[in-house]
Enzyme design. Sequence first.
Site, PDB file in Angstrom:
ATOM      1  N   GLU A   1       2.781  -0.720  -9.456  1.00  0.00           N
ATOM      2  CA  GLU A   1       1.951  -1.718 -10.110  1.00  0.00           C
ATOM      3  C   GLU A   1       2.813  -2.517 -11.092  1.00  0.00           C
ATOM      4  O   GLU A   1       3.394  -1.944 -12.013  1.00  0.00           O
ATOM      5  CB  GLU A   1       0.808  -1.058 -10.878  1.00  0.00           C
ATOM      6  CG  GLU A   1      -0.179  -0.331 -10.000  1.00  0.00           C
ATOM      7  CD  GLU A   1      -1.186   0.489 -10.788  1.00  0.00           C
ATOM      8  OE1 GLU A   1      -2.122   1.011 -10.175  1.00  0.00           O
ATOM      9  OE2 GLU A   1      -1.033   0.600 -12.029  1.00  0.00           O
TER      10      GLU A   1
ATOM     11  N   TYR B   1       6.715   9.358 -18.924  1.00  0.00           N
ATOM     12  CA  TYR B   1       5.870   8.285 -19.418  1.00  0.00           C
ATOM     13  C   TYR B   1       6.498   7.610 -20.632  1.00  0.00           C
ATOM     14  O   TYR B   1       7.085   8.260 -21.498  1.00  0.00           O
ATOM     15  CB  TYR B   1       4.500   8.830 -19.836  1.00  0.00           C
ATOM     16  CG  TYR B   1       3.646   9.281 -18.679  1.00  0.00           C
ATOM     17  CD1 TYR B   1       3.266   8.404 -17.669  1.00  0.00           C
ATOM     18  CD2 TYR B   1       3.205  10.598 -18.596  1.00  0.00           C
ATOM     19  CE1 TYR B   1       2.471   8.831 -16.616  1.00  0.00           C
ATOM     20  CE2 TYR B   1       2.405  11.028 -17.550  1.00  0.00           C
ATOM     21  CZ  TYR B   1       2.046  10.136 -16.567  1.00  0.00           C
ATOM     22  OH  TYR B   1       1.264  10.552 -15.524  1.00  0.00           O
TER      23      TYR B   1
ATOM     24  N   ASN C   1       4.249   0.544 -13.393  1.00  0.00           N
ATOM     25  CA  ASN C   1       3.674   1.872 -13.228  1.00  0.00           C
ATOM     26  C   ASN C   1       3.783   2.229 -11.742  1.00  0.00           C
ATOM     27  O   ASN C   1       4.002   1.358 -10.905  1.00  0.00           O
ATOM     28  CB  ASN C   1       2.214   1.885 -13.685  1.00  0.00           C
ATOM     29  CG  ASN C   1       1.641   3.282 -13.794  1.00  0.00           C
ATOM     30  OD1 ASN C   1       2.372   4.244 -14.005  1.00  0.00           O
ATOM     31  ND2 ASN C   1       0.334   3.400 -13.638  1.00  0.00           N
TER      32      ASN C   1
ATOM     33  N   TYR D   1      -0.924  14.924 -11.415  1.00  0.00           N
ATOM     34  CA  TYR D   1      -1.790  13.792 -11.778  1.00  0.00           C
ATOM     35  C   TYR D   1      -1.696  12.680 -10.745  1.00  0.00           C
ATOM     36  O   TYR D   1      -2.697  12.039 -10.409  1.00  0.00           O
ATOM     37  CB  TYR D   1      -1.405  13.270 -13.165  1.00  0.00           C
ATOM     38  CG  TYR D   1      -2.059  11.967 -13.522  1.00  0.00           C
ATOM     39  CD1 TYR D   1      -3.431  11.882 -13.738  1.00  0.00           C
ATOM     40  CD2 TYR D   1      -1.312  10.796 -13.627  1.00  0.00           C
ATOM     41  CE1 TYR D   1      -4.040  10.682 -14.055  1.00  0.00           C
ATOM     42  CE2 TYR D   1      -1.912   9.587 -13.945  1.00  0.00           C
ATOM     43  CZ  TYR D   1      -3.273   9.543 -14.152  1.00  0.00           C
ATOM     44  OH  TYR D   1      -3.863   8.345 -14.470  1.00  0.00           O
ATOM     45  N   LYS D   2      -0.510  12.449 -10.220  1.00  0.00           N
ATOM     46  CA  LYS D   2      -0.319  11.388  -9.243  1.00  0.00           C
ATOM     47  C   LYS D   2      -0.654  11.826  -7.823  1.00  0.00           C
ATOM     48  O   LYS D   2      -0.502  11.050  -6.875  1.00  0.00           O
ATOM     49  CB  LYS D   2       1.115  10.854  -9.327  1.00  0.00           C
ATOM     50  CG  LYS D   2       1.407  10.130 -10.647  1.00  0.00           C
ATOM     51  CD  LYS D   2       2.816   9.593 -10.684  1.00  0.00           C
ATOM     52  CE  LYS D   2       3.096   8.866 -12.002  1.00  0.00           C
ATOM     53  NZ  LYS D   2       2.348   7.601 -12.126  1.00  0.00           N
TER      54      LYS D   2
ATOM     55  N   HIS E   1      -7.768   5.649 -20.435  1.00  0.00           N
ATOM     56  CA  HIS E   1      -6.539   6.356 -20.091  1.00  0.00           C
ATOM     57  C   HIS E   1      -6.646   7.870 -20.305  1.00  0.00           C
ATOM     58  O   HIS E   1      -5.636   8.571 -20.236  1.00  0.00           O
ATOM     59  CB  HIS E   1      -5.376   5.811 -20.924  1.00  0.00           C
ATOM     60  CG  HIS E   1      -5.015   4.394 -20.586  1.00  0.00           C
ATOM     61  ND1 HIS E   1      -5.490   3.323 -21.302  1.00  0.00           N
ATOM     62  CD2 HIS E   1      -4.234   3.873 -19.605  1.00  0.00           C
ATOM     63  CE1 HIS E   1      -5.012   2.199 -20.787  1.00  0.00           C
ATOM     64  NE2 HIS E   1      -4.250   2.499 -19.757  1.00  0.00           N
TER      65      HIS E   1
ATOM     66  N   ARG F   1       4.844  -4.448 -17.621  1.00  0.00           N
ATOM     67  CA  ARG F   1       5.425  -3.129 -17.447  1.00  0.00           C
ATOM     68  C   ARG F   1       5.217  -2.708 -15.994  1.00  0.00           C
ATOM     69  O   ARG F   1       4.395  -3.299 -15.278  1.00  0.00           O
ATOM     70  CB  ARG F   1       4.815  -2.100 -18.403  1.00  0.00           C
ATOM     71  CG  ARG F   1       3.357  -1.772 -18.094  1.00  0.00           C
ATOM     72  CD  ARG F   1       2.752  -0.815 -19.100  1.00  0.00           C
ATOM     73  NE  ARG F   1       3.402   0.494 -19.065  1.00  0.00           N
ATOM     74  CZ  ARG F   1       3.011   1.497 -18.297  1.00  0.00           C
ATOM     75  NH1 ARG F   1       1.984   1.354 -17.459  1.00  0.00           N
ATOM     76  NH2 ARG F   1       3.628   2.663 -18.332  1.00  0.00           N
TER      77      ARG F   1
END
Length: 355
Positions: free
Chosen positions: A266, A38, A226, A317-318, A194, A224
Amino acid sequence: MTVQFKPSETFRDTFTYAKSADDILRFPFPFPEDEYMYSVNIEPHVRGGPTAAFQAVFDIDEHYVAECRERAKVLAEDPKRCQVLPHMMAAQWDTLELIMESLAADYPEHFSLTKAGDLWTWVNRPLGLQQSFTFGKAETLPCPPFEYITRQAQGDFTLQDQREDNLFVDGGMVTTQADWSLEFDIGMTFHEWHGPVPLAHEKGVFDRALKYLMRLQCGQPVRRLNWTMTVNPRLDTSPENYPVWGPDKATVTPENVAEKVHLRVELQTLFRLPRSNAILFGIRCYLTSVADIAKVPKWRRRLHRVLRDLHPDIAAYKGLPRYRQMVVDHLAPLDDGAPTSRGIAPDTDVLDPAG
């Protein structure tokens, strides 16, 4: 920029979504290096960049018409996917103006906007729409201004109100999200929104991002990238719809992993809005299968290395643990060990069908 649309594509049920060769190469591949952690990774949002996805303020591609039709289906099933709190009306008009002016400037063959004082006429040729309305008078549009224009754009949008030294999610059009809920998050502060993200809070990523965004200037948007992964080219992976898409994960096998698993990227853009001082957060979703990524030698090497070495907390998490190793095993024979160039642009504009 003339775009050839594919209006009959589907993002559910039969999943007829597919990418042309040009569409594969314009993909905003999210990994500038062979490892991932991250970071704030914010840069100015200017026209031009490593792939064609960065050439317009709001990117329109061959999937535009089909994605707008998919959005209409989601909203018909769940109107709460679009919500804006009452004090955000000025931000609604800001958003409508920004998107209309940008699309008309970047794609004049597909969109046009004419103004006679407050009387505006909007033409959207791909969707067959023409609408005259009075800017600032919501009753002259068929629905509220934010909903009206975001129904005609790819990707999701949220509106952040800046007050009390913080940003609050006080509106949104969210039908293509990666497992988060506008209904749950609306009204939350930046850190609350978040909250579920692992590791980034401890590293101070969101503290730095908030300070940066609070100083965002009008006319100086930023962007950015993601990413996550998803099974099947399904846009709507919302918590509300989990019983529909959740079972997809169990359908991945070593034999079908390349076709079923998609890298979901994204392109996130942030604009300071002029009248309201709110921030418009665009979350443009792109889907590309592992099979299509494998046709770009640099990208298949890099995706293999990123997923192979990904921190377990990020993978969890993903939502990747069920099929991550299958993707790594599929890509491993395609990684010849050659070094990869920095940045996300492909090293060639010729696809490798052997991938």
